[in-house]
Design an enzyme around this catalytic site. Structure first.
Site, mmCIF file in Angstrom:
data_model
loop_
_atom_site.group_PDB
_atom_site.id
_atom_site.type_symbol
_atom_site.label_atom_id
_atom_site.label_comp_id
_atom_site.label_asym_id
_atom_site.label_seq_id
_atom_site.Cartn_x
_atom_site.Cartn_y
_atom_site.Cartn_z
ATOM 1 N N GLU A 1 0.849 -1.201 0.000
ATOM 2 C CA GLU A 1 0.000 0.000 0.000
ATOM 3 C C GLU A 1 0.881 1.246 0.000
ATOM 4 O OE1 GLU A 1 -3.401 1.898 2.958
ATOM 5 O OE2 GLU A 1 -3.274 -0.272 2.750
ATOM 6 N N ASP B 1 0.217 5.317 0.609
ATOM 7 C CA ASP B 1 -0.850 6.173 1.141
ATOM 8 C C ASP B 1 -0.557 7.657 1.035
ATOM 9 O OD1 ASP B 1 -2.391 4.040 2.018
ATOM 10 O OD2 ASP B 1 -1.575 4.066 4.048
ATOM 11 N N GLU C 1 -3.039 10.459 2.835
ATOM 12 C CA GLU C 1 -4.278 10.694 3.574
ATOM 13 C C GLU C 1 -4.283 12.118 4.112
ATOM 14 O OE1 GLU C 1 -5.643 6.407 5.302
ATOM 15 O OE2 GLU C 1 -4.087 7.446 6.436
#
Length: 279
Positions: free
Chosen positions: A98, A100, A102
């Protein structure tokens, strides 16, 4: 901010982001939130909303093994405390990879926190966090992830903010073998998102809405057993940060980085992660 920085940023936008844009109505699936996810402008824009019942999200129809992903986002304005707008790549399963980005909401007048992380083989804990040098709620800004076999690079409006390099030869896991989809979502994380969970979501301000447009995906499409790369792959597949990128990253990290796991010795009493000591 100096005029030279603006000039360089404008040049980077022209040189990095000339690519065909995807169509939200054809190239992504709305995966949750029902009517809270709305496609407009002939497929060029999508809005996600969050209320006390549910958030919303979407994912790319295709999976990719390496690629460059650009998207313009306008974040939740006003009191966005407790909300998280996510833009990330991910595979599936307990040992998933993953990458990310955010955006952690905050009280009116307080800056958003951009939270970045990299998971490889199910292990994350590689967070770097930043404040932004502009208000991300008044207009669209471009957020980019470049993922190739050598490194992962995170960009904001063409400015490099972070590099995570492939140090598999030194025993550091790297996302290199699992195909990933692109995801975005808007959801409630009031238990941790704003000031460690001390500030909760004000549901009288709901619904909260973030907008997405001009998504550009230039990647190697995964077909289930192999990946197929387009003719423009060479532009990013071997791309590395040049001196001007690194100078800008140094400026961003000096002035706007608020957390770096590689500086958190208290969190890692047995020693900082291996990659922290590698160039």
């Amino acid at each position: 901010m100096s005029s030279s920085f603006h000039t360089l940023a404008a040049f980077l936008l022209l040189s990095f982001f000339i690519a065909s844009t995807a169509d939200f109505s054809k190239d992504v699936d709305i995966t949750w939130g029902d009517q809270r996810a709305v496609v407009t402008n002939n497929g060029q824009q999508l809005s996600l909303s969050l209320d006390k019942t549910s958030g919303s999200g979407f994912q790319s129809k295709q999976e990719f093994l390496f690629g460059r992903f650009d998207m313009k986002i306008k974040l939740v304005p006003g009191n966005s405390a407790g909300t998280v707008a996510a833009y990330y790549l991910s595979s599936q399963g307990p040992l998933h990879d993953e990458i990310d980005m955010e955006f952690l909401g905050n009280l009116s007048g307080q800056p958003y926190t951009l939270h970045t992380n990299v998971y490889a083989q199910g292990k994350g804990n590689r967070e770097q966090q930043f404040h932004l040098w502009f208000d991300p709620t008044t207009d669209f800004h471009t957020y980019s992830i470049l993922w190739n076999p050598q490194q992962i690079m995170f960009y904001v409006d063409g400015a490099l903010i972070r590099v995570f390099r492939n140090h598999e030869s030194s025993g550091v896991p790297y996302p290199s073998k699992q195909a990933m989809r692109m995801y975005s979502s808007l959801w409630d994380a009031e238990d941790w998102a704003t000031q460690g969970g001390r500030v909760k979501t004000d549901w009288t301000k709901a619904p909260f809405t973030a907008s997405f447009r001009d998504v550009s995906i230039n990647g190697c499409v995964w077909t289930g057993s192999s990946s197929s790369c387009g003719p423009s792959t060479s532009g990013w597949m071997n791309q590395a940060a040049v001196t001007s990128d690194l100078q800008k990253m140094e400026w961003v990290q000096k002035n706007y980085m608020i957390y770096n796991y590689c500086n958190d010795a208290q969190r890692f009493p047995q020693g900082l992660p291996t990659e922290c000591s590698l160039s």
